[in-house]
Each structure stands twice: as C-alpha cells, then as structure tokens.
Design an enzyme around this catalytic site. Structure first.
Site, mmCIF file in Angstrom:
data_model
loop_
_atom_site.group_PDB
_atom_site.id
_atom_site.type_symbol
_atom_site.label_atom_id
_atom_site.label_comp_id
_atom_site.label_asym_id
_atom_site.label_seq_id
_atom_site.Cartn_x
_atom_site.Cartn_y
_atom_site.Cartn_z
ATOM 1 N N ARG A 116 33.663 93.610 -127.211
ATOM 2 C CA ARG A 116 33.774 92.729 -126.035
ATOM 3 C C ARG A 116 34.463 93.416 -124.857
ATOM 4 O O ARG A 116 34.381 92.955 -123.732
ATOM 5 C CB ARG A 116 34.496 91.455 -126.432
ATOM 6 C CG ARG A 116 33.896 90.223 -125.798
ATOM 7 C CD ARG A 116 34.429 88.929 -126.352
ATOM 8 N NE ARG A 116 35.811 89.022 -126.728
ATOM 9 C CZ ARG A 116 36.294 88.773 -127.939
ATOM 10 N NH1 ARG A 116 35.499 88.424 -128.906
ATOM 11 N NH2 ARG A 116 37.571 88.881 -128.184
ATOM 12 N N TYR A 151 26.074 79.268 -101.475
ATOM 13 C CA TYR A 151 24.974 79.164 -102.452
ATOM 14 C C TYR A 151 25.114 77.853 -103.229
ATOM 15 O O TYR A 151 26.201 77.535 -103.735
ATOM 16 C CB TYR A 151 25.091 80.373 -103.372
ATOM 17 C CG TYR A 151 24.090 80.488 -104.479
ATOM 18 C CD1 TYR A 151 22.729 80.454 -104.230
ATOM 19 C CD2 TYR A 151 24.522 80.696 -105.789
ATOM 20 C CE1 TYR A 151 21.814 80.595 -105.263
ATOM 21 C CE2 TYR A 151 23.622 80.846 -106.825
ATOM 22 C CZ TYR A 151 22.266 80.788 -106.562
ATOM 23 O OH TYR A 151 21.370 80.936 -107.585
ATOM 24 N N ASP A 177 31.571 86.202 -101.555
ATOM 25 C CA ASP A 177 30.290 86.516 -102.187
ATOM 26 C C ASP A 177 29.594 87.495 -101.238
ATOM 27 O O ASP A 177 29.110 87.110 -100.167
ATOM 28 C CB ASP A 177 29.474 85.223 -102.376
ATOM 29 C CG ASP A 177 28.145 85.477 -103.079
ATOM 30 O OD1 ASP A 177 27.633 86.614 -102.997
ATOM 31 O OD2 ASP A 177 27.599 84.537 -103.688
ATOM 32 N N LYS A 191 20.659 90.941 -107.847
ATOM 33 C CA LYS A 191 19.822 91.157 -106.643
ATOM 34 C C LYS A 191 19.682 92.659 -106.361
ATOM 35 O O LYS A 191 18.985 93.351 -107.075
ATOM 36 C CB LYS A 191 20.414 90.405 -105.451
ATOM 37 C CG LYS A 191 20.948 89.014 -105.763
ATOM 38 C CD LYS A 191 19.889 88.067 -106.260
ATOM 39 C CE LYS A 191 20.523 86.729 -106.588
ATOM 40 N NZ LYS A 191 19.746 85.890 -107.459
HETATM 41 C C1 PLP Z 1 24.301 84.590 -102.536
HETATM 42 C C2 PLP Z 1 24.133 84.429 -104.015
HETATM 43 N N1 PLP Z 1 25.224 84.473 -104.790
HETATM 44 C C3 PLP Z 1 25.145 84.320 -106.120
HETATM 45 C C4 PLP Z 1 23.935 84.120 -106.731
HETATM 46 C C5 PLP Z 1 23.890 83.920 -108.219
HETATM 47 O O1 PLP Z 1 23.438 85.017 -108.876
HETATM 48 P P1 PLP Z 1 22.826 84.905 -110.363
HETATM 49 O O2 PLP Z 1 21.437 84.402 -110.187
HETATM 50 O O3 PLP Z 1 22.900 86.283 -110.882
HETATM 51 O O4 PLP Z 1 23.690 83.952 -111.123
HETATM 52 C C6 PLP Z 1 22.770 84.080 -105.974
HETATM 53 C C7 PLP Z 1 21.451 83.878 -106.614
HETATM 54 O O5 PLP Z 1 20.452 83.638 -105.980
HETATM 55 C C8 PLP Z 1 22.872 84.236 -104.569
HETATM 56 O O6 PLP Z 1 21.783 84.149 -103.771
#
Ligand code: PLP
Length: 414
Positions: free
Chosen positions: A76, A130, A202, A227
């Site tokens: 882990r 988001y 983020d 992404k």
């Molecule tokens: C700006 C943003 N943050 C976080 C996430 C979440 O990522 P994950 O799909 O890997 O959980 C996304 C997903 O589309 C996103 O667009």
C-alpha cells in the site's frame, strides 16, 4: 509515496540532466528515473507487489521504525513505479515538497480536503467548480459537519470579505469547469496566507504545465491525472502535490484512507508524462486555432477560452499562465437541444464523452445552470465544451463547419 529526492545513479551520485535547476521539458523526461528504480532500462518497470520481503526479523523491525517514503515496506506504500511517478510530478511544481497518488481526480480532491478540514469548519469553494467536487462537499463533508460556501470565481482579493472565523480552507479551480473563468489565484492565496487558511487548487486544466501552482502561493495543488498527465484516455489517476507545510497531513490522511494507485496505471501515467511537453504545445495550438475560428462564426455568440479576451479573468491568465490547454467552451446564438444534437451527433472527428485531456477530440453539450449558487449563468444560447485533441486543426474546423451548418438548419426549423 513520493518524498522528493534527487535523480541519482545507483551509487547515489547525481545524474546530469536530472538536476532540479533544469527546465520543465527536461524534468518531464528525467523526473523519477533514479537508477535504483529503473535498473539498466529507461523506464521504471511495473513492480506488482502486495508483500515486500525483508532479509531478517531485525530488518523487518528496523523497517517498522523507519517511516520514510520511497523504500520497500508494504504494497500500500507503493513500489518504485509509483514512487517514480510521484517524484516526477513533484518536480513539475517548483517549491513543492511531495506528491501523493490517488485512483482518480475526485479521490485526490476528497482526500486533500479531508486532510485540512475538521467538523465545524467552513470551506470556501469557487462557484465554477467541477460538479462532483461540489457534490462531495455537500453530500459528504456536509454530513461530516463542514459547511461549504461558494464564491464568485472573479472575486480576487475580495475573498477577504467572505472569510469568517470558521473558514479553514479555500478550494479554487482555475479556469472553472465548463465556463473557464480564470481566478486571481495569487490574490486569493495572499489573503488566505495572512489568515492561516489552507489554499487548494484543482490545477487539472493547466496540468502543472501552464501554471505553477505552488510558486503562485497555493498550498496544495491537485491534478486529475486522468486528463493530460495520462493523455491517452485509458487510466484514472489523481495526485496531490503539497507545500512542505501540508505534506505530513496529506500524506497521513492518504495512508489512513488506504489510497493506492496500481503500478500498471502509474507506469502508463509516467509514459504519458514523458510526452506532456509536446502534447500540451499541440493541444494549445490546435485549441487556439479552433477557438479563433469559432469566434468568427455567426452561429457562435461567445468563445470561453482563457487565452481569448472574451473569457472572464483573461487578464489573470495573461499574467499567470505560460500557455493554454485545449479545453474550452463556446456559446451558441440561440437554439435548443435538438439543434445542439444536430451539431454534435454527426461530427466525424469529435467523440461525445465526459473525460478530456486525451489525444482525441470531444464535443459535449453542457449546462452550468444547476451548479451555480453564488453567481448566475446567463447565455445567448446552449453551451458546448470542446476537448481539442492532436488531430490537424484544419480537419477539426472543417468538421465543425459542417456541424454549425446542421445546427443552423435545425435552429431555423423551429
Ligand atoms: C477539473 C476536473 N477536476 C477533477 C476531475 C475528476 O477527475 P477524475 O475523473 O479522474 O475523478 C475532472 C474530471 O472531469 C475535472 O474535469
């Protein structure tokens, strides 16, 4: 999982080109490639392991007493494949201390917030965040006794007026999801720092490539590695990279929650990372070409692309970012769901799907209205988000031109 350490040969000496004073494109190539992790090959292999074996009982006991990262202990805690990825990600954020890895971007956001908040605290979150981040704050943190208040993403230093005695953290996302408002991150961080409030960003759109979060004052930089880091639409991944001040808290919380990324996924993410520089430059060029073309089309009311002047917060983007990713939105001049369907359904080069940052283009109808509480989303017509992949921009433009013709016919029929 990923204490920052220098790129060294197996004998411990520095390897040229892996020094921390190198440029980002160089660090993307050299990051995490310690000789003791790669052996005699270029990439750290996939170390699949739950059990880590010890030489003796004394060795086992010594291991338990030693709480350092980047050494064998238990599955882990990761193995060289994950350590290499964490180290490479830390190297992308000058001033950062370490990186923890997570099985998705949402898991990374959830853990980072849990690490800095306690029941009774208040969280300030950008209204353009988001959607699943908002849901987590309301459904999970809310039950846990943390209240979330939303702020206008263009608030800047005005955030000072929203802070109360219980405010312990500010979660930014810049540019905002769907509507791309660019925040004055340094101004918000300066206010927060004066009051001892943790700042989280983020940074997924900029991928720690076009925006250096920690250098701009952010305490905790979060990426949905799913992404651009992975870049090939085939792995879920999250990361939290922190300033030294928050490292222990984030690391402990992640370990207590049992967060771990599989070595196979870490390997694929590392592989993606190595080409991030060329991909991001291509996403930028393609995105700008398509965005500028769209801005001239009569069917388009506005293009929300941080590098174009119409985008709210464009001045902050010019000041703080070194470039623009390939994700943006545009507002149509009127029309309904059927007209948007006519535009998107028959596009030849754009898939219809949520996750973005891959090499292939995507088009998505989006509506920010239900997710706004501090601000109101007002627009001339429906909103479409595009992920511009690595295809030739002229081909994408030709595809969209046909789509806009179909949209116009469908909109006129009403
Ligand atoms: C700006 C943003 N943050 C976080 C996430 C979440 O990522 P994950 O799909 O890997 O959980 C996304 C997903 O589309 C996103 O667009």
């Amino acid at each position: 999982m990923g204490q920052p350490t220098r790129y060294r040969k197996s004998d411990g000496s520095r390897v040229s080109g892996g020094k921390s004073d190198t440029e980002l494109p160089t660090r993307l190539v050299t990051g995490g490639r310690r000789r003791e992790w790669t052996g005699a090959v270029v990439n750290p292999p996939v170390w699949r392991a739950s059990t880590h074996l010890y030489d003796s009982v004394a060795d086992l006991r010594a291991g338990k007493a030693n709480n350092e990262d980047g050494r064998f202990f238990y599955g882990r805690r990761g193995s060289p494949t994950q350590w290499a990825l964490a180290e490479a990600l830390t190297g992308m954020e000058p001033g950062a201390h370490g990186t923890m890895l997570f099985p998705s971007g949402v898991a990374a956001i959830a853990c980072a917030l849990l690490a800095v908040l306690r029941p009774g605290d208040e969280l300030l979150m950008a209204d353009s965040s988001y959607d699943p981040t908002r849901s987590y704050a309301e459904a999970f943190l809310g039950k846990w006794g943390v209240e979330t208040r939303y702020y206008d993403p263009l608030v800047g230093a005005g955030i000072a007026e929203l802070i109360c005695d219980r405010t312990r953290a500010i979660l930014m996302e810049s540019p905002g999801s769907l509507t791309f408002e660019v925040q004055d991150v340094p101004a918000i961080c300066a206010v927060a720092k004066e009051r001892g409030i943790a700042t989280l960003l983020d940074n997924t759109w900029a991928a720690s490539y076009f925006f250096r979060a920690i250098e701009h004052g952010v305490d905790i930089a979060i990426l949905a590695g799913t992404k651009y880091i992975v870049g090939h639409s085939d792995v879920m991944l999250g990361s939290v990279t922190t300033h030294e001040k928050y490292w222990t808290r984030v690391r402990r919380t992640a370990q207590q929650l049992g967060q771990i990324v599989s070595p196979d996924d870490a390997y694929l993410a590392l592989r993606g990372l190595r080409t991030l520089d060329v991909r991001m430059r291509q996403h930028q060029d393609g995105g700008l070409a398509v965005a500028r073309w769209l801005a001239d089309q009569p069917q388009v009311a506005r293009v929300l692309h941080p590098a174009l002047p119409d985008c709210p917060g464009h001045e902050c983007w010019r000041r703080d970012f070194s470039g623009a990713a390939g994700l943006f939105s545009f507002v149509l001049n009127g029309g309904d769901d059927a007209a948007v369907g006519a535009l998107i359904d028959d596009l030849a080069l754009f898939g219809i799907g949520y996750s973005w940052g891959g090499y292939e283009s995507l088009a998505l109808p989006v509506d920010p209205t239900p997710d706004r509480t501090a601000t109101r989303w007002e627009a001339e017509g429906p909103l479409v988000r595009l992920n511009i992949g690595l295809e030739a921009p002229d081909d994408l433009i030709a595809d969209l031109a046909k789509g806009l013709e179909r949209y116009e016919k469908a909109a006129c029929r009403k």
